[in-house]
Design a protein around this motif. Structure first.
Motif, PDB file in Angstrom:
ATOM      1  N   ASP A 161       0.731  -1.055  -0.047  1.00 12.63           N
ATOM      2  CA  ASP A 161      -0.113   0.094  -0.110  1.00 12.63           C
ATOM      3  C   ASP A 161       0.921   1.252  -0.033  1.00 12.63           C
ATOM      4  OD1 ASP A 161      -2.106  -1.835  -0.058  1.00 12.63           O
ATOM      5  OD2 ASP A 161      -2.340  -1.588   2.255  1.00 12.63           O
ATOM      6  N   MET A 185       3.710   3.685  -3.876  1.00  9.86           N
ATOM      7  CA  MET A 185       4.000   4.737  -4.680  1.00  9.86           C
ATOM      8  C   MET A 185       5.221   5.609  -3.682  1.00  9.86           C
ATOM      9  SD  MET A 185       2.701   3.850  -7.363  1.00  9.86           S
ATOM     10  CE  MET A 185       2.849   5.315  -8.284  1.00  9.86           C
ATOM     11  N   ARG A 200       9.259   7.558  -4.593  1.00 10.92           N
ATOM     12  CA  ARG A 200       9.680   8.665  -4.690  1.00 10.92           C
ATOM     13  C   ARG A 200      11.135   8.690  -4.379  1.00 10.92           C
ATOM     14  NH1 ARG A 200       6.333  10.620   0.011  1.00 10.92           N
ATOM     15  NH2 ARG A 200       7.865  12.391   0.204  1.00 10.92           N
ATOM     16  N   LYS A 248      -2.808  -5.235  -8.403  1.00 12.96           N
ATOM     17  CA  LYS A 248      -3.462  -3.900  -8.121  1.00 12.96           C
ATOM     18  C   LYS A 248      -2.910  -2.622  -8.480  1.00 12.96           C
ATOM     19  CE  LYS A 248      -4.060  -4.820  -3.601  1.00 12.96           C
ATOM     20  NZ  LYS A 248      -4.466  -4.548  -2.118  1.00 12.96           N
ATOM     21  N   ASN A 249      -1.561  -2.725  -8.245  1.00 11.19           N
ATOM     22  CA  ASN A 249      -0.607  -1.357  -8.368  1.00 11.19           C
ATOM     23  C   ASN A 249       0.317  -1.447  -9.661  1.00 11.19           C
ATOM     24  OD1 ASN A 249       1.414  -2.938  -7.611  1.00 11.19           O
ATOM     25  ND2 ASN A 249       1.242  -2.567  -5.379  1.00 11.19           N
ATOM     26  N   ASP A 280      -0.095  -1.004 -12.867  1.00  7.16           N
ATOM     27  CA  ASP A 280      -0.499   0.030 -13.759  1.00  7.16           C
ATOM     28  C   ASP A 280       0.161   1.330 -13.191  1.00  7.16           C
ATOM     29  OD1 ASP A 280      -1.655  -1.816 -15.473  1.00  7.16           O
ATOM     30  OD2 ASP A 280      -3.837  -1.232 -14.566  1.00  7.16           O
ATOM     31  N   GLU A 281       0.124   1.566 -12.173  1.00 10.11           N
ATOM     32  CA  GLU A 281       0.761   2.814 -11.289  1.00 10.11           C
ATOM     33  C   GLU A 281       2.164   2.822 -11.323  1.00 10.11           C
ATOM     34  OE1 GLU A 281      -1.318   2.720  -7.687  1.00 10.11           O
ATOM     35  OE2 GLU A 281      -2.759   3.927  -8.109  1.00 10.11           O
ATOM     36  N   VAL A 282       2.561   1.563 -11.091  1.00 13.02           N
ATOM     37  CA  VAL A 282       4.110   1.598 -11.079  1.00 13.02           C
ATOM     38  C   VAL A 282       4.799   1.717 -12.636  1.00 13.02           C
ATOM     39  CG1 VAL A 282       5.928  -0.256 -10.739  1.00 13.02           C
ATOM     40  CG2 VAL A 282       4.280   0.069  -8.848  1.00 13.02           C
ATOM     41  N   LEU A 312       3.419   3.149 -14.956  1.00 13.06           N
ATOM     42  CA  LEU A 312       3.347   4.586 -15.314  1.00 13.06           C
ATOM     43  C   LEU A 312       4.407   5.650 -14.973  1.00 13.06           C
ATOM     44  CD1 LEU A 312       1.606   6.631 -16.589  1.00 13.06           C
ATOM     45  CD2 LEU A 312       0.182   7.276 -14.580  1.00 13.06           C
ATOM     46  N   VAL A 313       5.020   5.238 -13.390  1.00 14.29           N
ATOM     47  CA  VAL A 313       6.101   5.981 -12.983  1.00 14.29           C
ATOM     48  C   VAL A 313       7.370   5.566 -13.940  1.00 14.29           C
ATOM     49  CG1 VAL A 313       7.444   6.213 -11.021  1.00 14.29           C
ATOM     50  CG2 VAL A 313       5.125   6.200 -10.409  1.00 14.29           C
ATOM     51  N   LYS A 360       7.559   7.288 -17.095  1.00 15.72           N
ATOM     52  CA  LYS A 360       8.012   8.688 -16.829  1.00 15.72           C
ATOM     53  C   LYS A 360       9.325   8.814 -16.367  1.00 15.72           C
ATOM     54  CE  LYS A 360       3.530  10.533 -15.090  1.00 15.72           C
ATOM     55  NZ  LYS A 360       2.489  11.146 -13.929  1.00 15.72           N
TER      56      LYS A 360
END
Length: 940
Positions: free
Chosen positions: A308, A311, A315, A339-340, A342-344, A346-347, A350
């Motif tokens: 959880d 993300m 940083r 669950k995460n 897609d967010e990983v 994306l980072v 970038k």
């Protein structure tokens, strides 16, 4: 304290006495400094003690008072019979007067001297004054008074038995933070019950304490909860409060303590959030690495809670340090879930886009790390592969060869695993083909084109791309044996200005030579280097054989597709044959730096025979191998890789199994030498590990193997040493026995080292009675993975004999085993190849063993060197009498050791071959080579 002082000719006592008695203040200061220096260097001038008391002690000069405090500290205060010198009574009186001096700095400095005194006869008359000073109005004096009471109570508790009660009352009424800190430290170490009692009264005020006092509170809570686990619930709230302290050190310790007090998800989340906050806010890279290690420990036990916070952990990629980024990505990849993911991704995308900026520091290395991370995520979560593969293919022409090769390896795996993406990926690969710069990437790309271009549209699109990159044929002028220009077909060459000459460049392109500046068109033409042609002309014929294989596969596929007209099939075959013969002709000419190697030539000739059908009987079997067998073998290889990865992942995440008959560890019943707390119970386990208690070997046989005999049984002094190797230092526990009937004085163990070993302590002198045993410990610091040697001697004097006759016993050498610092490790084949090409130190060892089976020899070498085998087990199966394997290990200092074992069974039944070791430093390569040479043969 040891201070170097070049004495030269020692001055006469009369001269020093005269300066101390009749000299002015500056002369007395100079003489007193000399006296102190001589005392520190082992030449006491006790004859001057009374002179200093009579003529220097009454002085009010502050410099003299400071020097006198040093002098009282270093002189011998007792006579040879162990009794206090009579002169010290006068000194005690003076010290008592200084403790009551009106100047607060003199009172404080005198209290600091009291902390260092170890003679109860001197301390006892000073204690009433020290007690009185506790009520002083200056904080500097009071905090030194507390330390003085602490020092006296710790060494001679009978002199001031009520010290805890005094300090407790002082702590309750004292407003100054530094004084409260010192008082609490004393109660923490000497009277824990009083410290707990005080903490219970101020538990709600802890947040307002100073950071140093908060730090001691955290230590006390940890210590109390270890002794009485029932008290945990009482202090949990206080620890939660300290997580918000203004001090980073307090936050770090509070988070670690919270993890040791509770394994509840709320507590783990709070501690992890604190660690992550420190990770992102601290500027020191060493602190960041320590915090990342703590997060790794938390991940092993509470991975779901950290998922959880994934993300927030990402940083930390903002740090410019590659080590921090690498460790962060390692943690993140283990925590990625459906669950995460897609967010990983994306980072990570970038971050990859950021690396394209020219001013970005270490962009190539960081981009390679990100590509590898995306590759691992795509393998574990196939649904995200389609969203990143096209982005990564933009880097197929990266100037960093390793990054580009990582991309093409990822594309190769996606093409085989996801048939739905093949068409779009193949189209993108053909678009990116002209941008490729590295030969390895060219070879892999050509293989992909040959395997996955299956339709007539794919083949028609691929052939022009290859032809355009190759340039005009032939590759050189056979008449002059000079390279021909790589002009693109069907394009007119631009007109040259009058008065210019033409030169042929090394890359095969034309360039005009003129006194005038080049036109923009000419400059663009000269800069557009045709890489495929350049590599072939440069002598890379392995790439030429890969090109021939690709053209052969495309021609065979075109022959089987009915949509191709016979004329078009013949044209494709003719163009392919022309290209292959041109490469062969180039390889056998004098144009390239070296001629073509036999393997590449045989491969190209085989392709020519397949296309022409010359000398081949069963063409159907050959077509089956070329058009289907290669991809089937690749598919099998991917399956083996996935199985190995799952095994490695399962092994890494395996929970420790406790047998039913294992001993139950009860902390309260163990002694100091049995400290071995579990990770979840002791966040300070690294301290135990550092002092060698956590990894202590209890096997008596193993301990006996570490005992070395240093002297002979007939020597006056018998000595043997137990070598205890920790991670970064070695403790030599030497037992010395006096085998004579004489008392031996000034016994000193003098050691020296070879290799990256450094002695930490200066040797001390001992007195050994007849037939007495003496234990001496020597600490040696280790700075790199290298076989070291410890040698030296023992010197001593015999009581009653002339001191000028020094006796000496030479010690046997002690060899430090490199295996104590090396452990098996795992890396990918690509990482192994990159390190193999980068490392400059190589040690080649010829195999000479009595083992007759190659697999048994491999297992023996792995066991003897603590190295892991990277070659998959499927490649080692069978009984062909030949074996080649890659081995890898890493030292505790982060050094990598690579080895390649290549052996075969000879006709006489013996094993022959070589073992090549490579490393970045010379020491580990030579030491591993010596170890292998010593352990090659199987002991009977």
């Amino acid at each position: 304290i040891l201070i170097h002082y070049d004495k030269g000719e020692p001055p006469a006592l009369t001269e020093l006495r005269a300066q101390l008695e009749t000299g002015h203040t500056e002369q007395k200061i100079d003489a007193l400094k000399k006296v102190i220096m001589y005392h520190l260097n082992g030449e006491p001038l006790n004859q001057l003690l009374m002179t200093i008391i009579r003529f220097v002690l009454p002085s009010r000069d502050r410099t003299i008072k400071k020097l006198l405090l040093l002098y009282w500290e270093v002189i011998e205060k007792t006579s040879p019979d162990g009794k206090l010198r009579p002169e010290m009574i006068l000194v005690c009186n003076n010290l008592r007067n200084d403790l009551l001096h009106p100047n607060e700095y003199i009172r404080g400095s005198t209290l600091r001297l009291v902390c260092k005194l170890k003679e109860p006869e001197v301390l006892e008359p000073l204690l009433p004054a020290v007690r009185k000073i506790l009520d002083d109005k200056h904080a500097y004096v009071k905090r030194n008074a507390v330390l003085a009471i602490y020092s006296v109570y710790k060494s001679f508790d009978y002199l001031i038995p009520d010290a805890p009660e005094i300090i407790y009352n002082f702590l309750i009424n004292e407003p100054d933070a530094s004084c409260k800190r010192n008082a609490f430290i004393m109660l923490f170490n000497c009277a824990q019950d009083k410290a707990v009692e005080y903490l219970g009264t101020v538990l709600d005020q802890v947040a307002s304490f100073g950071d140093m006092l908060q730090f001691i509170v955290v230590e006390l809570i940890r210590k109390v909860c270890r002794t009485n686990p029932q008290e945990r619930s009482k202090y949990i709230r206080c620890i939660f409060t300290l997580l918000g302290s203004s001090s980073s050190a307090v936050q770090f310790e509070a988070a670690g303590t919270l993890l040791s007090l509770s394994a509840a998800p709320t507590a783990v989340r709070a501690a992890s959030s604190t660690f992550i906050k420190l990770l992102c806010s601290e500027s020191d890279n060493n602190v960041k690495l320590i915090i990342l290690d703590r997060l790794l420990d938390i991940k092993r036990l509470h991975s779901r809670v950290l998922q959880d916070l994934l993300m927030d952990i990402l940083r930390a990629l903002a740090s410019p340090s590659l080590d921090i980024r690498r460790k962060t990505l390692d943690i993140v990849l283990d925590l990625v879930s459906p669950k995460n993911v897609d967010e990983v991704m994306l980072v990570l995308k970038k971050e990859i886009n950021k690396t394209q900026a020219k001013e970005y520091e270490k962009a190539a290395e960081y981009r390679q790390m990100l590509i590898q991370a995306i590759h691992q995520c795509a393998v574990r979560f196939p649904d995200v592969a389609s969203s990143v593969v096209h982005l990564l293919m933009d880097f197929i022409g990266d100037s960093n060869e390793a990054s580009a090769f990582d991309v093409i390896v990822f594309v190769r795996e996606v093409l085989e695993t996801y048939p739905a993406l093949r068409e779009s990926i193949a189209r993108k690969l053909l678009e990116s083909f002209p941008q490729i710069k590295a030969a390895k990437v060219y070879r892999a790309s050509l293989w992909l084109i040959g395997e996955y271009c299956v339709t007539d549209q794919d083949i028609e699109a691929a052939l022009p791309v290859i032809t355009e990159s190759l340039g005009e044929l032939p590759l050189f002028n056979q008449d002059t044996e000079k390279e021909t220009p790589s002009a693109t077909p069907n394009k007119e060459e631009p007109a040259r200005p009058r008065g210019t000459g033409t030169r042929v460049l090394a890359d095969g392109s034309y360039a005009s030579q003129s006194a005038l500046a080049e036109t923009p068109t000419q400059r663009a033409t000269s800069e557009a280097v045709v890489n495929l042609r350049t590599l072939l002309v440069g002598g890379n014929f392995f790439l030429g054989s890969a090109l021939a294989s690709t053209l052969t596969k495309l021609a065979l596929k075109a022959r089987e597709l009915p949509r191709f007209a016979p004329e078009r099939r013949n044209a494709i075959m003719a163009e392919s044959l022309l290209t292959m013969t041109s490469i062969l002709a180039l390889g056998r000419s004098s144009v390239p730096p070296q001629t073509i190697d036999p393997d590449s030539a045989d491969r190209i000739e085989l392709c020519i025979r397949i296309l022409s059908g010359y000398g081949l009987a069963d063409t159907s079997a050959i077509k089956n191998v070329w058009l289907r067998g290669c991809r089937e073998a690749f598919s099998v290889m991917l399956e083996h890789q996935q199985v190995d990865n799952k095994k490695h992942e399962k092994k890494k995440n395996t929970e420790p199994v406790v047998q039913a008959d294992d001993l139950i560890k009860i902390r309260q019943l163990r002694g100091k030498r049995a400290v071995d707390f579990d990770e979840e119970d002791d966040d300070g386990a690294d301290v135990s590990k550092a002092i060698g208690l956590a990894d202590q070997e209890r096997d008596s046989e193993h301990r006996l193997n570490r005992v070395f005999q240093l002297t002979g049984f007939s020597d006056p002094l018998y000595a043997e040493a137990y070598v205890n190797v920790h991670q970064y230092d070695i403790v030599l526990d030497v037992t010395v026995i006096n085998q004579t009937n004489d008392t031996l004085q000034n016994v000193s163990l003098e050691l020296a080292t070879l290799g990256d070993l450094k002695l930490v302590e200066r040797p001390q002198t001992y007195t050994v009675a007849p037939r007495e045993k003496l234990n001496i410990k020597a600490n040696i610091k280790v700075s790199s993975t290298e076989t070291g040697i410890i040698f030296g001697n023992i010197v001593y004097d015999v009581a009653g004999q002339s001191s000028s006759d020094k006796n000496c016993v030479v010690l046997n050498e002690v060899h430090i085993d490199i295996m104590d610092y090396i452990s098996p490790a795992h890396c990918t084949d690509l990482q192994f190849r990159n390190m193999w090409s980068e490392f400059e130190w190589e040690n080649k060892i010829a195999v000479n063993t009595n083992i007759s089976e190659v697999n048994q020899f491999l297992q023996h070498i792995m066991k003897s060197t603590n190295m892991a085998c990277l070659t998959p087990s499927s490649a080692l199966e069978g009984d062909c009498g030949f074996l080649s394997a890659n081995l890898y290990a890493r030292s505790v200092f982060g050094e990598d050791a690579l080895a390649n074992l290549c052996v075969e069974k000879q006709p006489d039944g013996k094993i022959g071959g070589f073992i090549r070791i490579r490393s970045k430093t010379q020491g580990i390569a030579l030491s591993l080579g010596d170890k292998i040479t010593l352990k090659q043969k199987l002991q009977a």
